[in-house]
Write a protein that holds these residues in place. Structure first.
Motif, PDB file in Angstrom:
ATOM      1  N   GLU A  34       8.146  43.667   7.895  1.00 38.25           N
ATOM      2  CA  GLU A  34       9.009  43.577   9.082  1.00 38.25           C
ATOM      3  C   GLU A  34       9.039  44.897   9.845  1.00 38.25           C
ATOM      4  O   GLU A  34       8.893  44.917  11.081  1.00 38.25           O
ATOM      5  N   TYR A  35       9.210  46.020   9.128  1.00 32.96           N
ATOM      6  CA  TYR A  35       9.311  47.304   9.835  1.00 32.96           C
ATOM      7  C   TYR A  35       7.946  47.830  10.277  1.00 32.96           C
ATOM      8  O   TYR A  35       7.868  48.648  11.192  1.00 32.96           O
ATOM      9  N   ALA A  36       6.864  47.345   9.665  1.00 35.45           N
ATOM     10  CA  ALA A  36       5.523  47.690  10.161  1.00 35.45           C
ATOM     11  C   ALA A  36       5.263  46.983  11.487  1.00 35.45           C
ATOM     12  O   ALA A  36       4.633  47.546  12.400  1.00 35.45           O
ATOM     13  N   SER A  37       5.773  45.734  11.636  1.00 38.43           N
ATOM     14  CA  SER A  37       5.598  45.014  12.907  1.00 38.43           C
ATOM     15  C   SER A  37       6.416  45.650  14.029  1.00 38.43           C
ATOM     16  O   SER A  37       6.075  45.512  15.212  1.00 38.43           O
ATOM     17  N   LEU A  38       7.488  46.384  13.642  1.00 40.72           N
ATOM     18  CA  LEU A  38       8.301  47.083  14.642  1.00 40.72           C
ATOM     19  C   LEU A  38       7.796  48.502  14.903  1.00 40.72           C
ATOM     20  O   LEU A  38       8.440  49.262  15.637  1.00 40.72           O
ATOM     21  N   VAL A  63       7.801  51.043  12.976  1.00 38.81           N
ATOM     22  CA  VAL A  63       8.634  52.107  12.403  1.00 38.81           C
ATOM     23  C   VAL A  63       7.806  52.935  11.432  1.00 38.81           C
ATOM     24  O   VAL A  63       7.967  54.152  11.327  1.00 38.81           O
ATOM     25  N   TRP A  64       6.886  52.271  10.706  1.00 40.58           N
ATOM     26  CA  TRP A  64       5.954  52.979   9.816  1.00 40.58           C
ATOM     27  C   TRP A  64       4.624  52.253   9.808  1.00 40.58           C
ATOM     28  O   TRP A  64       4.488  51.140  10.304  1.00 40.58           O
ATOM     29  N   LEU A  65       3.642  52.920   9.227  1.00 36.94           N
ATOM     30  CA  LEU A  65       2.293  52.369   9.119  1.00 36.94           C
ATOM     31  C   LEU A  65       1.990  52.113   7.649  1.00 36.94           C
ATOM     32  O   LEU A  65       2.432  52.858   6.770  1.00 36.94           O
ATOM     33  N   LEU A  66       1.207  51.050   7.384  1.00 37.27           N
ATOM     34  CA  LEU A  66       0.795  50.707   6.023  1.00 37.27           C
ATOM     35  C   LEU A  66      -0.715  50.792   5.915  1.00 37.27           C
ATOM     36  O   LEU A  66      -1.433  50.341   6.815  1.00 37.27           O
ATOM     37  N   ASP A  67      -1.213  51.411   4.824  1.00 39.01           N
ATOM     38  CA  ASP A  67      -2.662  51.421   4.603  1.00 39.01           C
ATOM     39  C   ASP A  67      -3.043  50.241   3.716  1.00 39.01           C
ATOM     40  O   ASP A  67      -2.219  49.355   3.445  1.00 39.01           O
ATOM     41  N   SER A  68      -4.293  50.231   3.240  1.00 42.09           N
ATOM     42  CA  SER A  68      -4.768  49.082   2.452  1.00 42.09           C
ATOM     43  C   SER A  68      -4.011  48.937   1.134  1.00 42.09           C
ATOM     44  O   SER A  68      -3.886  47.838   0.603  1.00 42.09           O
ATOM     45  N   GLN A  69      -3.517  50.058   0.551  1.00 43.82           N
ATOM     46  CA  GLN A  69      -2.725  49.990  -0.690  1.00 43.82           C
ATOM     47  C   GLN A  69      -1.228  49.823  -0.420  1.00 43.82           C
ATOM     48  O   GLN A  69      -0.423  49.946  -1.340  1.00 43.82           O
ATOM     49  N   ARG A  70      -0.875  49.580   0.874  1.00 44.72           N
ATOM     50  CA  ARG A  70       0.508  49.391   1.301  1.00 44.72           C
ATOM     51  C   ARG A  70       1.353  50.639   1.090  1.00 44.72           C
ATOM     52  O   ARG A  70       2.563  50.565   0.855  1.00 44.72           O
TER      53      ARG A  70
END
Length: 714
Positions: A696-700, A702-709
């Motif tokens: 949810e916060y990645a879609s906003l 607010v932060w970024l996620l890599d392949s290992q989350r």
């Protein structure tokens, strides 16, 4: 009797069972001849004339013991050459036999034959067969006098092992004449004058000279007196528990301990009063049981011997990925819910590692748990179930227990008249669990008696000239109601709990259970209770619950491990403890616990217990996270209620705030997925909520996620 001992063959094909036993007795490898009544029944079933022989043995056991002993003396084989060396008893017996033929040289007396019981180096015991029915102490009555009875009870007092004279040897100082007197009871009238013809002729027909007891030449056996009390479930309404005195002799001594639940087979015998008591008692006699066999109903953890078949089954259980949850759900499956409470009770059964430092200081490993909650949340039922699961458990209530009843009392011994200590509930539960119900109803003066037991695990006594320290290495499981009967939300947690801080800090887990109304959970609970009442068993689970015997065996093997905390976890545990202390300061009066250095030890004990359940020797980070989660979940019912009263924070927002606060406190913008998981599991959130929060916060943005989350704040 002799035909049975000579001809009975072992069903396993090991030859003549009792002849082999007699050979072992002759070779000094055993001191008991154990006659199994099921073997006797099998031997007599082939002959119609002996069909009632087994019944005769059970109804006149004392006489048949002497008959079997005489038959064994006749059949006793020669000792195997070079098996054992002679001891002082053999030398003494040989000297007597050599001296006997020369006895007539002194005064013409006939040669004296040594009594058989003096030369006998074994005792005959009857073992109950597989069909033997176990009775209650209350059902053993006057009609059973002289019979072999088997009953179940709990040992309340165990006396010291003392020597009991069986054959008294008297020696004459004048002519060195030896007289043997067999002692059948607890008292005997010793021979006063020498009966030899030499002494009589010297005195001119008057009575002979005085005899002196020769203790070295007399025969003594080990003797112990045990008090066995009726089981609480066998006591009728309005009655008090009955007790029986059990006399234990020979190799059976030291096989019983205070608090043991045992099946005892023995001969029920009368015991006439002697001395001054006989004047008041008249024709009334006291009764006792002479023990023949003792069987422990629950094996202690230290005495567990896991067979190869059981170990294979336990290893199969251990391969289950959720063995922790399965073991917990197997505790009281008929009680609905309370999944985390059952996990805490499982850790209580398993315990941590007791540390003994070189300077003599001990750090306890037993885990103490207090269940404080509203009425009707199955606290007492959980306590009762734990007593049945634990190999050694004592159940007591707060109102019915005094400080002396919990620790130890001074009483006068009925045999010797000396002042002796009798252990209370906490001493009887040594190396076990003591369950105290209605803990809040206890008087404050009585409750202080528990303080020393809970931390030092000893009971110090200074009464009636007796100054000593008793071991009470017990885990305390207490159940209590809040101060107002039900938890009052408007009052502070300290006012509701109403226990002193000195006692609160000693509990590793203080579990608050609030009865919160919720239509879904109430309907599920009602269906569960109705199913138990209708079917007499709990509803089917997704797996087969592990039986109590297997659960005990699994925990017994787990307790053989001694896990340690590795150095790399030190900083993580220290920071978690410091964070708990800081949270308590911020909450002020609304703080739900009392965090001290003992809380840090509680985290270590819970982590070690979790490592033991994995059969591991090293604590890992997941164990620490689960320990922290249980501490968090112990107050979750109160937190949920408070959140219902105030502004609601949804779980996803709570997870985001926890991750952000952690990153801000350390001045970093990167948080690994493993770190986020460990952080939130210890705070009581599950992985599904974390994944939903990350997405949810990645879609906003607010932060970024890599392949290992892994998380990187923008």
């Amino acid at each position: 009797c002799a035909a049975f001992l000579r001809s009975f063959q072992s069903p396993a094909g090991d030859g003549f069972k009792y002849l082999n036993m007699l050979q072992e007795i002759a070779d000094r490898q055993r001191e008991t001849l154990d006659i199994d009544l099921s073997d006797l029944e099998e031997h007599c079933s082939s002959d119609a004339a002996l069909s009632s022989f087994t019944q005769d043995v059970c109804s006149n056991s004392r006489r048949y013991i002497s008959l079997f002993a005489e038959s064994a003396d006749e059949l006793m084989p020669e000792r195997s050459y070079g098996v054992v060396e002679e001891d002082s008893f053999d030398v003494l017996t040989r000297q007597r036999e050599q001296a006997n033929p020369n006895a007539d040289d002194v005064g013409g007396d006939a040669p004296r034959e040594l009594p058989r019981i003096l030369k006998r180096r074994f005792r005959v015991f009857f073992k109950p067969g597989g069909k033997a029915k176990t009775r209650t102490i209350r059902s053993v009555k006057a009609a059973d006098i002289g019979h072999l009875v088997t009953f179940k009870g709990i040992c309340t007092r165990v006396g010291d092992v003392k020597p009991l004279i069986e054959v008294a040897c008297f020696t004459c100082d004048s002519c060195e004449y030896e007289v043997y007197q067999e002692v059948l009871g607890e008292t005997f009238n010793p021979i006063g004058k020498c009966p030899s013809s030499y002494c009589n002729s010297r005195r001119g027909g008057a009575s002979g000279t005085a005899l002196f007891l020769e203790t070295r030449a007399s025969k003594f056996i080990k003797y112990q007196e045990v008090k066995v009390q009726e089981m609480s479930e066998d006591v009728p309404v309005g009655h008090i528990p009955r007790s029986l005195t059990v006399q234990v002799k020979g190799d059976l001594t030291r096989s019983l301990g205070p608090g043991d639940v045992v099946n005892i087979t023995g001969i029920f015998l009368p015991k006439p009063f002697t001395g001054f008591k006989a004047m008041h008692a008249g024709l009334v006699a006291n009764t006792y049981v002479e023990a023949m066999a003792v069987t422990q109903c629950k094996t202690r953890y230290s005495d567990f011997v896991v067979s190869a078949e059981d170990m294979r089954r336990l290893k199969q259980h251990r391969r289950d990925p959720d063995i922790y949850g399965r073991l917990a759900q197997s505790i009281a499956p008929e009680i609905f819910g309370h999944a985390d409470i059952k996990k805490a009770l499982l850790l209580l059964l398993c315990g941590g590692t007791t540390r003994a430092l070189p300077d003599g200081i001990k750090i306890r490993g037993d885990i103490h748990v207090c269940l404080m909650g509203d009425p009707g949340v199955a606290k007492s039922q959980l306590l009762k179930h734990i007593v049945t699961v634990a190999p050694r458990g004592v159940y007591t209530t707060g109102r019915g227990s005094s400080g002396v009843g919990l620790t130890a009392s001074v009483q006068r011994d009925t045999v010797t008249g000396e002042m002796i200590l009798e252990g209370g509930a906490l001493v009887l539960a040594d190396n076990g669990i003591c369950c105290i119900d209605e803990f809040d109803k206890m008087d404050e003066s009585d409750r202080t008696a528990i303080h020393e037991v809970m931390e030092q695990q000893t009971v110090s006594i200074a009464k009636a000239g007796i100054t000593t320290t008793l071991n009470a290495r017990t885990a305390v499981l207490a159940a209590a109601n809040p101060a107002y009967g039900r938890y009052n939300i408007s009052a502070t947690p300290q006012e509701n709990i109403n226990l002193p801080a000195a006692l609160l800090s000693r509990f590793d887990l203080m579990w608050l259970i609030l009865d919160v109304a919720s239509s879904e959970s109430d309907i599920a609970l009602a269906h569960h209770v109705l199913h138990v009442h209708r079917e007499g068993k709990p509803p089917e689970l997704s797996f087969t619950p592990i039986a109590s015997a297997e659960l005990r065996a699994y925990i017994a093997h787990a307790r053989s491990f001694e896990p340690c905390v590795p150095e790399e976890l030190s900083n993580y545990i220290a920071s978690a403890y410091a964070e708990m202390r800081q949270d308590e300061i911020e909450q002020g009066e609304k703080a739900m616990g009392y965090t001290t250095a003992r809380t840090l030890l509680s985290i270590l004990r819970l982590s070690e217990a979790l490592a033991r359940l994995r059969w591991a020797d090293v604590v890992i980070e997941d164990d620490v996270n689960e320990a922290l989660r249980l501490m968090k979940m112990s107050k979750v019912s109160l937190e949920d209620t408070l959140q219902d009263e105030g502004p609601k924070v949804d779980p996803i927002t709570a997870v985001y705030m926890a991750i952000r606060d952690w990153a801000d406190a350390r001045g970093t913008s990167e948080v690994s997925y493993e770190r986020a998981t460990a952080l939130l599991v210890s705070k009581g959130h599950n992985v599904a909520v974390l994944d939903a929060c990350l997405d949810e916060y990645a879609s906003l943005d607010v932060w970024l996620l890599d392949s290992q989350r892994n998380i990187t704040f923008v």
